[in-house]
Design a protein around this motif. Structure first.
Motif, PDB file in Angstrom:
ATOM      1  N   GLY A  81       0.505  -1.244  -0.080  1.00  0.00           N
ATOM      2  CA  GLY A  81       0.179  -0.051   0.102  1.00  0.00           C
ATOM      3  C   GLY A  81       0.885   1.428   0.060  1.00  0.00           C
ATOM      4  O   GLY A  81       2.058   1.187   0.080  1.00  0.00           O
ATOM      5  N   THR A  82       0.098   2.447   0.032  1.00  0.00           N
ATOM      6  CA  THR A  82       0.753   3.698   0.310  1.00  0.00           C
ATOM      7  C   THR A  82      -0.289   4.459   0.934  1.00  0.00           C
ATOM      8  O   THR A  82      -1.315   4.009   1.133  1.00  0.00           O
ATOM      9  N   LEU A  83       0.382   5.814   1.667  1.00  0.00           N
ATOM     10  CA  LEU A  83      -0.378   6.343   2.501  1.00  0.00           C
ATOM     11  C   LEU A  83      -0.563   7.905   1.774  1.00  0.00           C
ATOM     12  O   LEU A  83       0.376   8.301   1.265  1.00  0.00           O
ATOM     13  N   ARG A  84      -1.688   8.509   2.200  1.00  0.00           N
ATOM     14  CA  ARG A  84      -1.848   9.623   1.604  1.00  0.00           C
ATOM     15  C   ARG A  84      -1.098  10.844   2.185  1.00  0.00           C
ATOM     16  O   ARG A  84      -0.621  10.555   3.170  1.00  0.00           O
ATOM     17  N   ARG A  85      -1.037  11.865   1.413  1.00  0.00           N
ATOM     18  CA  ARG A  85      -0.258  12.883   1.969  1.00  0.00           C
ATOM     19  C   ARG A  85      -0.423  13.281   3.367  1.00  0.00           C
ATOM     20  O   ARG A  85      -1.424  13.556   3.798  1.00  0.00           O
ATOM     21  N   GLY A  86       0.683  13.671   4.159  1.00  0.00           N
ATOM     22  CA  GLY A  86       0.579  14.243   5.535  1.00  0.00           C
ATOM     23  C   GLY A  86       0.241  12.798   6.601  1.00  0.00           C
ATOM     24  O   GLY A  86       0.121  13.341   7.719  1.00  0.00           O
ATOM     25  N   TYR A  87      -0.113  11.639   6.089  1.00  0.00           N
ATOM     26  CA  TYR A  87      -0.151  10.414   6.966  1.00  0.00           C
ATOM     27  C   TYR A  87       1.132   9.590   7.061  1.00  0.00           C
ATOM     28  O   TYR A  87       1.676   9.008   6.006  1.00  0.00           O
ATOM     29  N   SER A  88       1.875   9.810   8.099  1.00  0.00           N
ATOM     30  CA  SER A  88       3.137   8.990   8.255  1.00  0.00           C
ATOM     31  C   SER A  88       2.997   7.785   8.579  1.00  0.00           C
ATOM     32  O   SER A  88       1.952   7.290   9.195  1.00  0.00           O
ATOM     33  N   TRP A  89       4.090   6.832   8.534  1.00  0.00           N
ATOM     34  CA  TRP A  89       4.117   5.425   8.487  1.00  0.00           C
ATOM     35  C   TRP A  89       3.817   5.404  10.142  1.00  0.00           C
ATOM     36  O   TRP A  89       3.319   4.498  10.763  1.00  0.00           O
ATOM     37  N   THR A  90       4.602   6.287  11.144  1.00  0.00           N
ATOM     38  CA  THR A  90       4.380   6.209  12.384  1.00  0.00           C
ATOM     39  C   THR A  90       2.951   6.514  12.831  1.00  0.00           C
ATOM     40  O   THR A  90       2.531   5.607  13.556  1.00  0.00           O
ATOM     41  N   SER A  91       2.077   7.372  12.349  1.00  0.00           N
ATOM     42  CA  SER A  91       0.723   7.446  12.683  1.00  0.00           C
ATOM     43  C   SER A  91       0.090   6.302  12.289  1.00  0.00           C
ATOM     44  O   SER A  91      -0.623   5.779  12.832  1.00  0.00           O
ATOM     45  N   PHE A  92       0.519   5.721  11.019  1.00  0.00           N
ATOM     46  CA  PHE A  92      -0.203   4.562  10.500  1.00  0.00           C
ATOM     47  C   PHE A  92       0.020   3.447  11.604  1.00  0.00           C
ATOM     48  O   PHE A  92      -1.159   2.694  11.738  1.00  0.00           O
ATOM     49  N   SER A  93       1.255   3.108  11.650  1.00  0.00           N
ATOM     50  CA  SER A  93       1.541   1.992  12.566  1.00  0.00           C
ATOM     51  C   SER A  93       0.821   2.124  14.035  1.00  0.00           C
ATOM     52  O   SER A  93       0.262   1.090  14.414  1.00  0.00           O
ATOM     53  N   HIS A  94       0.703   3.307  14.586  1.00  0.00           N
ATOM     54  CA  HIS A  94       0.025   3.688  15.800  1.00  0.00           C
ATOM     55  C   HIS A  94      -1.414   3.343  15.510  1.00  0.00           C
ATOM     56  O   HIS A  94      -2.209   2.580  16.451  1.00  0.00           O
ATOM     57  N   ASP A  95      -1.987   3.826  14.409  1.00  0.00           N
ATOM     58  CA  ASP A  95      -3.513   3.583  14.201  1.00  0.00           C
ATOM     59  C   ASP A  95      -3.809   2.099  13.938  1.00  0.00           C
ATOM     60  O   ASP A  95      -4.756   1.640  14.192  1.00  0.00           O
ATOM     61  N   LEU A  96      -2.802   1.099  13.513  1.00  0.00           N
ATOM     62  CA  LEU A  96      -3.222  -0.290  13.143  1.00  0.00           C
ATOM     63  C   LEU A  96      -3.302  -0.948  14.447  1.00  0.00           C
ATOM     64  O   LEU A  96      -4.126  -1.851  14.593  1.00  0.00           O
ATOM     65  N   VAL A  97      -2.547  -0.535  15.569  1.00  0.00           N
ATOM     66  CA  VAL A  97      -2.793  -1.415  16.675  1.00  0.00           C
ATOM     67  C   VAL A  97      -3.774  -0.611  17.480  1.00  0.00           C
ATOM     68  O   VAL A  97      -4.690  -1.548  18.061  1.00  0.00           O
ATOM     69  N   ALA A  98      -4.031   0.746  17.451  1.00  0.00           N
ATOM     70  CA  ALA A  98      -5.234   1.257  18.243  1.00  0.00           C
ATOM     71  C   ALA A  98      -6.658   0.640  17.457  1.00  0.00           C
ATOM     72  O   ALA A  98      -7.641   0.344  18.116  1.00  0.00           O
ATOM     73  N   GLY A  99      -6.640   0.765  15.886  1.00  0.00           N
ATOM     74  CA  GLY A  99      -7.687   0.325  15.442  1.00  0.00           C
ATOM     75  C   GLY A  99      -7.807  -1.265  15.468  1.00  0.00           C
ATOM     76  O   GLY A  99      -9.150  -1.635  15.961  1.00  0.00           O
ATOM     77  N   PHE A 100      -7.267  -2.107  14.839  1.00  0.00           N
ATOM     78  CA  PHE A 100      -7.367  -3.326  14.805  1.00  0.00           C
ATOM     79  C   PHE A 100      -6.925  -4.305  16.117  1.00  0.00           C
ATOM     80  O   PHE A 100      -7.456  -5.461  15.998  1.00  0.00           O
ATOM     81  N   VAL A 101      -6.278  -3.836  17.011  1.00  0.00           N
ATOM     82  CA  VAL A 101      -6.058  -4.573  18.234  1.00  0.00           C
ATOM     83  C   VAL A 101      -6.915  -4.184  19.263  1.00  0.00           C
ATOM     84  O   VAL A 101      -7.570  -4.912  20.066  1.00  0.00           O
ATOM     85  N   LYS A 102      -7.007  -2.639  19.632  1.00  0.00           N
ATOM     86  CA  LYS A 102      -7.906  -2.186  20.476  1.00  0.00           C
ATOM     87  C   LYS A 102      -9.248  -1.838  20.266  1.00  0.00           C
ATOM     88  O   LYS A 102      -9.980  -1.164  20.923  1.00  0.00           O
ATOM     89  N   ASN A 103      -9.646  -1.936  18.697  1.00  0.00           N
ATOM     90  CA  ASN A 103     -10.720  -1.531  18.240  1.00  0.00           C
ATOM     91  C   ASN A 103     -11.521  -0.101  18.652  1.00  0.00           C
ATOM     92  O   ASN A 103     -12.628   0.310  18.881  1.00  0.00           O
ATOM     93  N   LYS A 104     -10.442   0.843  18.321  1.00  0.00           N
ATOM     94  CA  LYS A 104     -10.771   2.187  18.396  1.00  0.00           C
ATOM     95  C   LYS A 104     -11.073   2.856  17.004  1.00  0.00           C
ATOM     96  O   LYS A 104     -10.367   2.794  16.104  1.00  0.00           O
ATOM     97  N   ALA A 105     -12.493   3.253  17.254  1.00  0.00           N
ATOM     98  CA  ALA A 105     -13.293   3.680  16.077  1.00  0.00           C
ATOM     99  C   ALA A 105     -12.364   4.747  15.126  1.00  0.00           C
ATOM    100  O   ALA A 105     -12.428   4.804  14.124  1.00  0.00           O
ATOM    101  N   THR A 106     -11.996   5.733  15.828  1.00  0.00           N
ATOM    102  CA  THR A 106     -11.250   7.129  15.309  1.00  0.00           C
ATOM    103  C   THR A 106      -9.943   6.421  14.285  1.00  0.00           C
ATOM    104  O   THR A 106      -9.732   6.848  13.449  1.00  0.00           O
TER     105      THR A 106
END
Ligand SMILES: [Cu+2]
Length: 289
Positions: A81-106
């Motif tokens: 994949g690729t990330l849209r402008r302004g969305y860093s790998w660091t933010s994305f990898s945080h979101d992966l854990v928050a979203g898909f492990v901790k089920n955070k909607a945002t």
């Protein structure tokens, strides 16, 4: 992305380990060798290791289609994949854990909105993926310890490339639900496409079931109490393709035992408390003949 993780993250009631962790499951999928008639299309090899993914064939790539060969062990798919402008790998990898492990909607919403996922396969899999535009891309795996380090590469200006012949179509549609072929040959290549009109990621899992199994029976298993061992409708034979974003598609080579299969996606819906798409309608029976 590791489906097991997503499923566990999504809903505790799912009897998922039986479904996706049966040892016989991946052994039955024997994708055919890469066809050399598509010589003009470059080949990327993704080797999945314990800690991530190693890529070869990514130097000098152009936007357009590439053959994908995935090697290594296990049932973890590689995600491109690729990330849209302004969305860093660091933010994305945080979101992966928050979203898909901790089920955070945002976090799930942000991933759906800001990621351009173009697919991937498990070890032993072959197919094609499409780079929609020039730019920076990555491949990674999502295991129990979270996302691996990304293997990054750059894709240059677009080059025309012919779409391969397909024997069937599996289309993720609004609803969410499935459209596409109700029967396909037991061996061939299918198109996996995300035709959603909203920003949402879908993956596809094909799981063989006993002939005559109904959608209601599979749903009842997912909604029922967690049990030991496989559900009564379970049959060895399955395969999966990784997440793709809205408007993206990939092709998947497959060779499975003929029979009835349930088509599933377990990506979570952030508006429904992380409910997996399968429980919202992404569950359909097809036949491989
Ligand atoms: Cu889905």
């Amino acid at each position: 992305m590791r489906i097991k993780m997503l499923v566990h993250a999504a809903v505790a009631v799912l009897c998922t380990t039986a479904l996706v962790a049966a040892p016989s499951v991946t052994a039955t999928a024997n994708p055919r060798p890469v066809q050399h008639s598509r010589a003009a299309v470059p080949t990327i090899t993704a080797h999945i290791t314990r800690t991530g993914v190693r890529l070869t064939g990514v130097d000098g790539l152009h936007a357009g289609r590439a053959e994908l060969v995935v090697t290594g062990k296990g049932d973890t798919t590689v995600s491109f994949g690729t990330l849209r402008r302004g969305y860093s790998w660091t933010s994305f990898s945080h979101d992966l854990v928050a979203g898909f492990v901790k089920n955070k909607a945002t976090a799930i919403k942000r991933i759906y909105a800001k990621t351009d996922a173009i697919g991937g396969l498990a070890p032993g899999g072959t197919g094609t993926i499409v780079f929609p535009h020039p730019g920076k891309y990555f491949a990674f795996t999502f295991g129990e310890k979270g996302p691996s380090k990304p293997a990054e590469f750059v894709v240059g200006a677009r080059r025309r490339s012919r779409a391969p012949h397909v024997d069937g179509r599996i289309v993720a549609a609004d609803g969410p639900g499935w459209r596409g072929s109700s029967t396909m040959p037991a061996k061939g290549t299918f198109l996996f496409k995300n035709a959603a009109t909203t920003k949402v990621l879908h993956f596809v899992e094909l799981q063989r079931v006993k002939e005559g199994t109904t959608v209601q029976e599979v749903l009842a298993t997912f909604q029922g109490p967690e049990t030991q061992g496989p559900p009564p409708w379970f049959m060895p034979g399955s395969m999966q393709a990784d997440v793709i974003s809205q408007r993206r598609s990939m092709t998947v080579d497959y060779d499975l035992p003929p029979g009835q299969y349930v088509v599933l996606c377990f990506m979570p819906d952030p508006k429904m408390g992380g409910m997996p798409h399968a429980l919202m309608g992404m569950i359909e029976m097809i036949h491989l003949t």
